[in-house]
Design a protein around this motif. Structure first.
Motif, PDB file in Angstrom:
ATOM      1  N   GLY A 282     -96.828   2.679 105.203  1.00 10.98           N
ATOM      2  CA  GLY A 282     -97.168   1.209 104.873  1.00 10.98           C
ATOM      3  C   GLY A 282     -98.032   1.357 103.270  1.00 10.98           C
ATOM      4  N   PHE A 283     -98.194   2.564 102.657  1.00  9.86           N
ATOM      5  CA  PHE A 283     -98.727   2.945 101.428  1.00  9.86           C
ATOM      6  C   PHE A 283     -97.708   2.241 100.426  1.00  9.86           C
ATOM      7  CE2 PHE A 283    -101.232   5.617 103.936  1.00  9.86           C
ATOM      8  CZ  PHE A 283    -102.356   5.569 103.263  1.00  9.86           C
ATOM      9  N   SER A 284     -98.239   1.930  99.334  1.00 12.60           N
ATOM     10  CA  SER A 284     -97.384   1.356  98.034  1.00 12.60           C
ATOM     11  C   SER A 284     -97.627   1.971  97.039  1.00 12.60           C
ATOM     12  CB  SER A 284     -97.394  -0.015  98.200  1.00 12.60           C
ATOM     13  OG  SER A 284     -98.707  -0.527  98.055  1.00 12.60           O
ATOM     14  N   ASN A 285     -96.994   1.676  95.979  1.00 15.30           N
ATOM     15  CA  ASN A 285     -97.109   2.027  94.325  1.00 15.30           C
ATOM     16  C   ASN A 285     -97.352   3.467  94.484  1.00 15.30           C
ATOM     17  OD1 ASN A 285     -97.134  -0.557  93.617  1.00 15.30           O
ATOM     18  ND2 ASN A 285     -99.441  -0.763  94.249  1.00 15.30           N
TER      19      ASN A 285
ATOM     20  N   THR B 129    -101.627   2.939  96.982  1.00 16.34           N
ATOM     21  CA  THR B 129    -102.609   1.902  97.192  1.00 16.34           C
ATOM     22  C   THR B 129    -102.068   1.562  98.636  1.00 16.34           C
ATOM     23  OG1 THR B 129    -101.007   0.294  96.176  1.00 16.34           O
ATOM     24  CG2 THR B 129    -102.660   0.986  94.763  1.00 16.34           C
ATOM     25  N   TYR B 130    -103.128   0.941  99.268  1.00 15.87           N
ATOM     26  CA  TYR B 130    -102.910   0.394 100.739  1.00 15.87           C
ATOM     27  C   TYR B 130    -103.585  -0.859 100.717  1.00 15.87           C
ATOM     28  CZ  TYR B 130    -102.196   0.751 105.609  1.00 15.87           C
ATOM     29  OH  TYR B 130    -101.802   0.469 106.912  1.00 15.87           O
ATOM     30  N   TRP B 131    -102.815  -2.008 101.255  1.00 11.19           N
ATOM     31  CA  TRP B 131    -103.609  -3.230 101.547  1.00 11.19           C
ATOM     32  C   TRP B 131    -104.235  -3.031 103.137  1.00 11.19           C
ATOM     33  CZ3 TRP B 131    -104.825  -7.243  99.043  1.00 11.19           C
ATOM     34  CH2 TRP B 131    -104.461  -7.516  97.808  1.00 11.19           C
ATOM     35  N   THR B 132    -105.460  -3.536 103.007  1.00 11.36           N
ATOM     36  CA  THR B 132    -106.233  -3.486 104.497  1.00 11.36           C
ATOM     37  C   THR B 132    -106.620  -5.188 104.538  1.00 11.36           C
ATOM     38  OG1 THR B 132    -107.244  -1.560 104.173  1.00 11.36           O
ATOM     39  CG2 THR B 132    -108.096  -2.844 105.872  1.00 11.36           C
ATOM     40  N   VAL B 133    -106.064  -5.319 105.765  1.00 12.94           N
ATOM     41  CA  VAL B 133    -106.094  -7.046 106.187  1.00 12.94           C
ATOM     42  C   VAL B 133    -107.271  -7.151 107.323  1.00 12.94           C
ATOM     43  CG1 VAL B 133    -104.957  -9.019 107.118  1.00 12.94           C
ATOM     44  CG2 VAL B 133    -103.709  -7.138 105.910  1.00 12.94           C
ATOM     45  N   LEU B 134    -108.185  -7.956 106.859  1.00 10.58           N
ATOM     46  CA  LEU B 134    -109.337  -7.992 107.744  1.00 10.58           C
ATOM     47  C   LEU B 134    -109.504  -9.451 108.109  1.00 10.58           C
ATOM     48  CD1 LEU B 134    -111.972  -6.125 105.534  1.00 10.58           C
ATOM     49  CD2 LEU B 134    -110.813  -5.382 107.455  1.00 10.58           C
TER      50      LEU B 134
ATOM     51  N   GLU C  67    -107.442  -4.325  98.594  1.00 17.02           N
ATOM     52  CA  GLU C  67    -106.393  -3.184  98.228  1.00 17.02           C
ATOM     53  C   GLU C  67    -107.139  -1.884  97.644  1.00 17.02           C
ATOM     54  OE1 GLU C  67    -102.460  -2.643  95.644  1.00 17.02           O
ATOM     55  OE2 GLU C  67    -104.153  -3.605  94.623  1.00 17.02           O
ATOM     56  N   GLU C  68    -106.991  -0.774  98.696  1.00 14.01           N
ATOM     57  CA  GLU C  68    -107.621   0.496  98.252  1.00 14.01           C
ATOM     58  C   GLU C  68    -107.074   1.316  97.430  1.00 14.01           C
ATOM     59  OE1 GLU C  68    -109.480   1.413 101.962  1.00 14.01           O
ATOM     60  OE2 GLU C  68    -111.325   0.958 101.393  1.00 14.01           O
ATOM     61  N   LYS C  69    -107.525   2.244  96.671  1.00 16.34           N
ATOM     62  CA  LYS C  69    -106.419   3.197  95.844  1.00 16.34           C
ATOM     63  C   LYS C  69    -106.930   4.481  96.655  1.00 16.34           C
ATOM     64  CE  LYS C  69    -106.872   0.855  91.522  1.00 16.34           C
ATOM     65  NZ  LYS C  69    -107.553   0.651  89.831  1.00 16.34           N
ATOM     66  N   TYR C  70    -105.811   5.305  96.588  1.00 15.57           N
ATOM     67  CA  TYR C  70    -105.760   6.620  97.304  1.00 15.57           C
ATOM     68  C   TYR C  70    -105.281   7.775  96.557  1.00 15.57           C
ATOM     69  CZ  TYR C  70    -106.571   5.071 102.124  1.00 15.57           C
ATOM     70  OH  TYR C  70    -107.361   4.157 103.049  1.00 15.57           O
ATOM     71  N   TRP C  71    -105.664   8.769  96.626  1.00 10.70           N
ATOM     72  CA  TRP C  71    -105.738  10.110  95.643  1.00 10.70           C
ATOM     73  C   TRP C  71    -105.296  11.184  96.850  1.00 10.70           C
ATOM     74  CZ3 TRP C  71    -109.446  12.179  91.514  1.00 10.70           C
ATOM     75  CH2 TRP C  71    -108.775  13.426  91.060  1.00 10.70           C
TER      76      TRP C  71
END
Length: 417
Positions: free
Chosen positions: A40-43, A65-70, A76-80
């Motif tokens: 489910g990661f995007s970009n 990036t990954y969208w977390t639904v609360l 949207e959080e950025k991942y490296w």
């Protein structure tokens, strides 16, 4: 025919640990990319010249990036991601270098180090201490065993890159999915396994159909005679399944720009086996109206029925005509239209255009049928191999003759063996 997605269950997996040594460092990078996409990661963006460019250390390998639904909000959080393929344990210096480099970059919320190998306990302790004093970015370590758990929860990627991790049932599902969605037939080791384990999927007519189409296209149908080895009920079910799916197969092949020849040749073989073993009445009925055997209320117009079986019937008669008459019978002969004048065409400034696959069929009332099916002074039905009958009754009559050819010619081979 509808698109089939892979739905793998626990029984489809082998219990052995995944062997990442089966894939190269470049393939490992691609595996990680597809896994993240499936999760489910995007970009997703490679930072070293593109997907799978290298598995070297240093620098950023992959961003996403990954969208977390609360319940109250979404973010949207950025991942490296750092992808590190190792034959041995991942070095502590590499982990430290990656984390310290990331700590100096405030644009990343999460840093994930992914390795197919393991990370030592002292290195894990160092990471925990670093995280206690640095709240951002969040550090995650995916070792080989962590990656295995994630892959088993995301089986598309696992099936694509490590098919050996699947049990036979799982590999069969992948074969069906590849054919249904991409019109790709199994070959090589897959085809060998399907033949050796054909009784393990006795009830699966669709998979059996795929196996036979593949054998005709890529294997050795003389050595592995599917149409004679499986029992009558299974052969009938496979033939009906094939005819019911002719239109979906052709539409899918056209959309993907796939060659339709393996489909037509394979169905021709299946229908000839059904004709030989079960007679012309059943074979004609399956060709003309397979819906009658599927408890279906669908009733196609006769024109659509004809268009569906015409290429299969014509292939049967064309192949029988060529093989029965060549160096054997003088009543029917085949030759290319340009066979006699092709040499002298080179001396013409404007040579005649060639017609692809153009064949001239000569049908004579003279000569004698070597198998006694055609009376003297009568044309052989095989000479009209491009004129399929348009009625069920016509199919029965023509197939009765074709069955006689099959029985007599194969009988002669049996006697001479």
């Amino acid at each position: 025919m509808t698109d089939i997605s892979i739905t793998l269950t626990d029984i489809d997996f082998l219990e052995e640990q995944l062997d990442f040594s089966e894939i190269s460092p470049v393939e490992f990078e691609k595996l990680v990319f597809h896994l993240l996409d499936e999760m489910g990661f995007s970009n997703l963006t490679w930072r070293k010249g593109g997907d799978g460019n290298s598995a070297t250390d240093g620098g950023r390998d992959l961003e996403a990036t990954y969208w977390t639904v609360l319940p109250t909000a979404s973010k949207e959080e950025k991942y490296w991601f750092e992808v590190k393929y190792r034959k041995n344990q991942l070095e502590k210096s590499q982990v430290q270098g990656t984390i310290l480099n990331a700590a100096g970059n405030n644009t990343k919320d999460n840093v994930v180090i992914i390795t197919n190998s393991t990370i030592s306990n002292p290195t894990l302790d160092w990471v925990r201490e670093f995280q206690n004093t640095h709240k951002k970015p969040t550090i995650s370590l995916w070792q080989g065993h962590d990656l295995e758990l994630l892959l088993r929860k995301n089986p598309r990627t696992l099936a694509r890159f490590l098919p050996s991790s699947l049990a036979f049932s799982g590999r069969c599902k992948v074969i069906e999915s590849k054919f249904s969605n991409l019109m790709l037939l199994p070959a090589g080791g897959e085809l060998d396994e399907l033949w050796n384990k054909k009784e393990d999927f006795y009830e699966d007519s669709y998979l059996t159909l795929i196996a036979i189409l593949a054998e005709v296209a890529y294997g050795d149908i003389v050595e592995r005679q599917w149409g004679l080895e499986i029992d009558d009920a299974r052969l009938f079910s496979v033939a009906a399944t094939g005819m019911l799916n002719v239109y979906p197969f052709i539409l899918k092949s056209s959309a993907l720009n796939r060659d339709q020849t393996p489909l037509i040749q394979g169905l021709s073989y299946i229908m000839q086996c059904l004709l030989l073993r079960s007679g012309e009445d059943l074979a004609a009925s399956v060709l003309f109206h397979p819906e009658a055997f599927a408890e279906s209320d669908i009733e196609l117009p006769d024109e659509l029925k004809f268009n569906r079986y015409e290429p299969i019937f014509n292939t049967i008669f064309h192949d029988l005509s060529v093989q029965c008459s060549e160096n054997y019978c003088s009543k029917v002969s085949h030759m290319s239209k340009d066979k006699d004048n092709s040499y002298f065409s080179r001396f013409l400034k404007t040579p005649p255009k060639k017609e692809e696959n153009s064949v001239l069929i000569l049908n004579s009332i003279n000569g004698e049928c070597q198998i006694g099916l055609v009376a003297k002074g009568v044309y052989c039905p095989l000479g009209n191999s491009d004129e399929a009958p348009k009625t069920l009754e016509g199919l029965v009559s023509e197939l009765k003759f074709a069955r006689g050819v099959l029985i007599n010619r194969s009988g002669e081979l049996s006697e001479s063996a």
